[in-house]
Design a protein around this motif. Structure first.
Motif, PDB file in Angstrom:
ATOM      1  N   ALA A   1       0.926  -1.361   0.236  1.00 47.70           N
ATOM      2  CA  ALA A   1      -0.084   0.077  -0.142  1.00 47.70           C
ATOM      3  C   ALA A   1       0.731   1.346   0.089  1.00 47.70           C
ATOM      4  O   ALA A   1       0.404   2.432  -0.414  1.00 47.70           O
ATOM      5  CB  ALA A   1      -0.880  -0.058   1.124  1.00 47.70           C
ATOM      6  N   ALA A   2       2.041   1.157   0.274  1.00 45.59           N
ATOM      7  CA  ALA A   2       2.863   2.506   0.491  1.00 45.59           C
ATOM      8  C   ALA A   2       3.437   2.898  -0.952  1.00 45.59           C
ATOM      9  O   ALA A   2       3.889   2.236  -1.640  1.00 45.59           O
ATOM     10  CB  ALA A   2       4.276   2.203   1.379  1.00 45.59           C
ATOM     11  N   PRO A   3       3.637   4.191  -0.939  1.00 44.40           N
ATOM     12  CA  PRO A   3       4.198   4.766  -2.294  1.00 44.40           C
ATOM     13  C   PRO A   3       5.778   4.495  -2.443  1.00 44.40           C
ATOM     14  O   PRO A   3       6.317   4.472  -1.654  1.00 44.40           O
ATOM     15  CB  PRO A   3       3.869   6.189  -2.136  1.00 44.40           C
ATOM     16  CG  PRO A   3       3.951   6.393  -0.713  1.00 44.40           C
ATOM     17  CD  PRO A   3       3.210   5.215  -0.186  1.00 44.40           C
ATOM     18  N   GLN A   4       5.909   4.067  -3.986  1.00 41.00           N
ATOM     19  CA  GLN A   4       7.463   3.880  -4.125  1.00 41.00           C
ATOM     20  C   GLN A   4       7.899   5.146  -4.396  1.00 41.00           C
ATOM     21  O   GLN A   4       7.369   6.106  -5.261  1.00 41.00           O
ATOM     22  CB  GLN A   4       7.477   3.100  -5.520  1.00 41.00           C
ATOM     23  CG  GLN A   4       6.881   1.770  -5.306  1.00 41.00           C
ATOM     24  CD  GLN A   4       6.461   0.869  -6.571  1.00 41.00           C
ATOM     25  OE1 GLN A   4       6.630   1.673  -7.563  1.00 41.00           O
ATOM     26  NE2 GLN A   4       6.363  -0.597  -6.624  1.00 41.00           N
ATOM     27  N   VAL A   5       8.968   5.518  -3.802  1.00 39.28           N
ATOM     28  CA  VAL A   5       9.793   6.651  -3.602  1.00 39.28           C
ATOM     29  C   VAL A   5      10.960   6.829  -4.336  1.00 39.28           C
ATOM     30  O   VAL A   5      11.522   7.851  -5.040  1.00 39.28           O
ATOM     31  CB  VAL A   5       9.963   7.019  -2.358  1.00 39.28           C
ATOM     32  CG1 VAL A   5       8.631   7.240  -1.308  1.00 39.28           C
ATOM     33  CG2 VAL A   5      11.035   6.137  -1.535  1.00 39.28           C
ATOM     34  N   ALA A   6      11.609   5.690  -4.931  1.00 41.51           N
ATOM     35  CA  ALA A   6      12.933   5.680  -5.455  1.00 41.51           C
ATOM     36  C   ALA A   6      13.228   4.006  -5.967  1.00 41.51           C
ATOM     37  O   ALA A   6      12.483   3.302  -5.493  1.00 41.51           O
ATOM     38  CB  ALA A   6      13.936   6.094  -4.633  1.00 41.51           C
ATOM     39  N   SER A   7      14.142   4.042  -6.981  1.00 37.38           N
ATOM     40  CA  SER A   7      14.774   2.723  -7.238  1.00 37.38           C
ATOM     41  C   SER A   7      15.505   2.330  -5.850  1.00 37.38           C
ATOM     42  O   SER A   7      16.178   2.983  -5.279  1.00 37.38           O
ATOM     43  CB  SER A   7      15.866   2.733  -8.339  1.00 37.38           C
ATOM     44  OG  SER A   7      16.762   3.427  -8.201  1.00 37.38           O
ATOM     45  N   ALA A   8      15.613   0.929  -5.603  1.00 36.67           N
ATOM     46  CA  ALA A   8      16.566   0.454  -4.539  1.00 36.67           C
ATOM     47  C   ALA A   8      17.911   0.968  -4.647  1.00 36.67           C
ATOM     48  O   ALA A   8      18.454   1.192  -3.629  1.00 36.67           O
ATOM     49  CB  ALA A   8      16.408  -1.114  -4.570  1.00 36.67           C
ATOM     50  N   GLY A   9      18.525   1.095  -5.816  1.00 33.44           N
ATOM     51  CA  GLY A   9      19.845   1.551  -5.961  1.00 33.44           C
ATOM     52  C   GLY A   9      19.889   3.040  -5.519  1.00 33.44           C
ATOM     53  O   GLY A   9      20.999   3.329  -4.877  1.00 33.44           O
ATOM     54  N   ASP A  10      18.941   3.837  -5.518  1.00 35.36           N
ATOM     55  CA  ASP A  10      18.872   5.208  -5.036  1.00 35.36           C
ATOM     56  C   ASP A  10      18.311   5.382  -3.622  1.00 35.36           C
ATOM     57  O   ASP A  10      18.718   6.377  -2.874  1.00 35.36           O
ATOM     58  CB  ASP A  10      17.837   5.939  -6.196  1.00 35.36           C
ATOM     59  CG  ASP A  10      18.559   6.225  -7.287  1.00 35.36           C
ATOM     60  OD1 ASP A  10      19.945   6.183  -7.642  1.00 35.36           O
ATOM     61  OD2 ASP A  10      17.750   6.522  -8.377  1.00 35.36           O
ATOM     62  N   LEU A  11      17.603   4.663  -3.149  1.00 27.58           N
ATOM     63  CA  LEU A  11      17.220   4.617  -1.882  1.00 27.58           C
ATOM     64  C   LEU A  11      18.405   4.210  -0.850  1.00 27.58           C
ATOM     65  O   LEU A  11      18.383   4.988   0.087  1.00 27.58           O
ATOM     66  CB  LEU A  11      15.991   3.375  -1.491  1.00 27.58           C
ATOM     67  CG  LEU A  11      15.503   3.315  -0.099  1.00 27.58           C
ATOM     68  CD1 LEU A  11      14.737   4.937   0.154  1.00 27.58           C
ATOM     69  CD2 LEU A  11      14.736   2.190   0.131  1.00 27.58           C
ATOM     70  N   TYR A  12      19.230   3.355  -0.871  1.00 25.69           N
ATOM     71  CA  TYR A  12      20.025   2.890   0.091  1.00 25.69           C
ATOM     72  C   TYR A  12      21.638   3.784  -0.095  1.00 25.69           C
ATOM     73  O   TYR A  12      21.737   4.153  -1.311  1.00 25.69           O
ATOM     74  CB  TYR A  12      20.447   1.399   0.075  1.00 25.69           C
ATOM     75  CG  TYR A  12      19.338   0.594   0.122  1.00 25.69           C
ATOM     76  CD1 TYR A  12      18.529   0.634   1.290  1.00 25.69           C
ATOM     77  CD2 TYR A  12      18.853  -0.212  -0.935  1.00 25.69           C
ATOM     78  CE1 TYR A  12      17.520  -0.452   1.304  1.00 25.69           C
ATOM     79  CE2 TYR A  12      17.724  -1.010  -0.793  1.00 25.69           C
ATOM     80  CZ  TYR A  12      17.004  -1.306   0.437  1.00 25.69           C
ATOM     81  OH  TYR A  12      15.906  -2.001   0.570  1.00 25.69           O
ATOM     82  N   CYS A  13      22.097   4.021   0.969  1.00 26.99           N
ATOM     83  CA  CYS A  13      23.187   5.038   0.836  1.00 26.99           C
ATOM     84  C   CYS A  13      24.044   4.570   1.968  1.00 26.99           C
ATOM     85  O   CYS A  13      23.906   3.860   2.832  1.00 26.99           O
ATOM     86  CB  CYS A  13      22.866   6.548   0.851  1.00 26.99           C
ATOM     87  SG  CYS A  13      21.962   6.895   2.254  1.00 26.99           S
ATOM     88  N   GLY A  14      25.381   5.325   2.085  1.00 26.89           N
ATOM     89  CA  GLY A  14      26.267   4.950   2.908  1.00 26.89           C
ATOM     90  C   GLY A  14      27.399   4.274   2.239  1.00 26.89           C
ATOM     91  O   GLY A  14      27.200   3.753   1.173  1.00 26.89           O
ATOM     92  N   ARG A  15      28.674   4.111   3.109  1.00 29.30           N
ATOM     93  CA  ARG A  15      29.621   3.535   2.512  1.00 29.30           C
ATOM     94  C   ARG A  15      29.609   2.180   2.318  1.00 29.30           C
ATOM     95  O   ARG A  15      30.285   1.804   1.108  1.00 29.30           O
ATOM     96  CB  ARG A  15      30.895   3.732   3.429  1.00 29.30           C
ATOM     97  CG  ARG A  15      32.325   3.335   2.787  1.00 29.30           C
ATOM     98  CD  ARG A  15      33.517   3.682   3.585  1.00 29.30           C
ATOM     99  NE  ARG A  15      34.547   2.797   2.966  1.00 29.30           N
ATOM    100  CZ  ARG A  15      36.057   2.977   3.609  1.00 29.30           C
ATOM    101  NH1 ARG A  15      36.113   3.489   4.653  1.00 29.30           N
ATOM    102  NH2 ARG A  15      37.060   2.448   2.937  1.00 29.30           N
ATOM    103  N   SER A  16      29.026   1.359   2.938  1.00 31.62           N
ATOM    104  CA  SER A  16      28.624   0.009   2.843  1.00 31.62           C
ATOM    105  C   SER A  16      28.060  -0.550   1.347  1.00 31.62           C
ATOM    106  O   SER A  16      28.700  -0.876   0.718  1.00 31.62           O
ATOM    107  CB  SER A  16      27.978  -0.665   4.017  1.00 31.62           C
ATOM    108  OG  SER A  16      27.761  -2.045   3.749  1.00 31.62           O
TER     109      SER A  16
END
Length: 323
Positions: A61-76
């Motif tokens: 039910a939640a809106p999609q806000v980005a691609s997975a590659g753009d959602l996650y961040c940080g050095r890891s």
């Protein structure tokens, strides 16, 4: 039949000759805020099936806000994506909240993990208790993941933390031996959670990767991603398709003269003192256990064993939620 909130991708069937595959994990750092409903702490406690059904309904039910590659961040995440780009590997993401993803998949933002000691550990919502693998099994089609891994005819590089590796062990263990021979698992020196046939596929990276002579120093949080990136830049450059024993020997040769990190002895503090420090740093760390522990150990030089820290952080978290 319940609807699966994980996306199972046919893209893996296009893997060509000697295409390598990298499997990494989601991160708690995200570029987009999540709705309050899409966090593990917002779920009612219940059975594994009930909690999973409620979570999947909220995700769908939640809106999609980005691609997975753009959602996650940080050095890891950036170390892993850089490694994938440099060797032309296909990247997949094991998400404790969304299942099995490609970087191109549109996703909602959320806050859920299988790592203990955080407010949004989904395992704390399930009664009777469930394992990391049991939870993930409600989100994914394990046969699709096995087919995806078998489709890669190059190396299959697994760079995930210990909690997420526990999610994957049942799937990896059931792969045919020919596929297991192509696994390269980055986990650090503690491989006790792995069965023998997977243990043989680990690379011998240890705390020297964090030492003064390491070419890719960092924190424990990004250890496995840095180990993976070092491996792709150095070992695979010379031995791209060698057996794991030869590649492990190369890792040992490269790290033989690396010094170990200088660990400062931490000051001992009482429970009350540590809880006071946690409260002081609660807001700017967002109450995240990983960040709080790094502040204690690295910035404040306070000694605190992991289990003790988890208990104290949980007590402070409960206080914060009740105010």
């Amino acid at each position: 039949m319940t609807q699966n909130c994980s996306l199972q991708f046919g893209a893996a069937t296009h893997i060509g000759t000697m295409m390598h595959l990298i499997l990494t994990t989601c991160t708690n750092r995200k570029r987009y805020d999540h709705s309050p409903a899409l966090s593990a702490r917002a779920l009612p406690c219940g059975s594994l099936q009930d909690v999973s059904e409620e979570w999947k309904a909220r995700v769908l039910a939640a809106p999609q806000v980005a691609s997975a590659g753009d959602l996650y961040c940080g050095r890891s995440f950036s170390e892993t994506t850089a490694a994938a780009g440099e060797i032309g590997a296909q990247l997949f993401i094991a998400s404790a909240g969304l299942g099995f993803l490609t970087p191109q998949q549109p996703v909602p933002s959320y806050n859920l993990t299988v790592s203990r000691g955080t407010q949004d550990c989904i395992l704390d919502r399930i009664t009777p208790s469930a394992s990391e693998a049991e939870w993930w099994g409600t989100l994914v089609d394990q046969n699709v993941i096995r087919r995806t891994l078998r489709s890669a005819d190059g190396l299959i590089l697994i760079a995930v933390g210990k909690a997420y590796l526990k999610m994957l062990v049942p799937i990896l263990s059931d792969l045919p031996q020919e596929t297991i021979d192509r696994l390269r698992i980055f986990v650090g020196p503690d491989v006790s959670m792995l069965p023998a046939r997977l243990m043989a596929q680990t690379l011998p990276y240890d705390d020297r990767l964090d030492g003064p002579d390491s070419p890719i120093r960092g924190t424990r949080i990004d250890f496995v991603s840095r180990a993976l990136h070092h491996f792709t830049k150095t070992v695979m450059d010379q031995h791209p398709t060698a057996p794991v024993a030869k590649q492990a020997k190369h890792v040992e040769e490269l790290s033989r003269h690396w010094g170990r990190p200088n660990v400062r002895p931490g000051a001992r503090r009482s429970d009350a003192e540590i809880k006071a420090l946690l409260r002081q740093h609660w807001e700017h760390t967002g109450g995240l256990s990983t960040k709080l522990l790094r502040v204690l150990r690295d910035e404040l030089a306070v000694a605190c064993e992991q289990k003790r820290f988890s208990r104290l952080a949980s007590e402070v978290r409960n206080e914060e939620m009740s105010t």
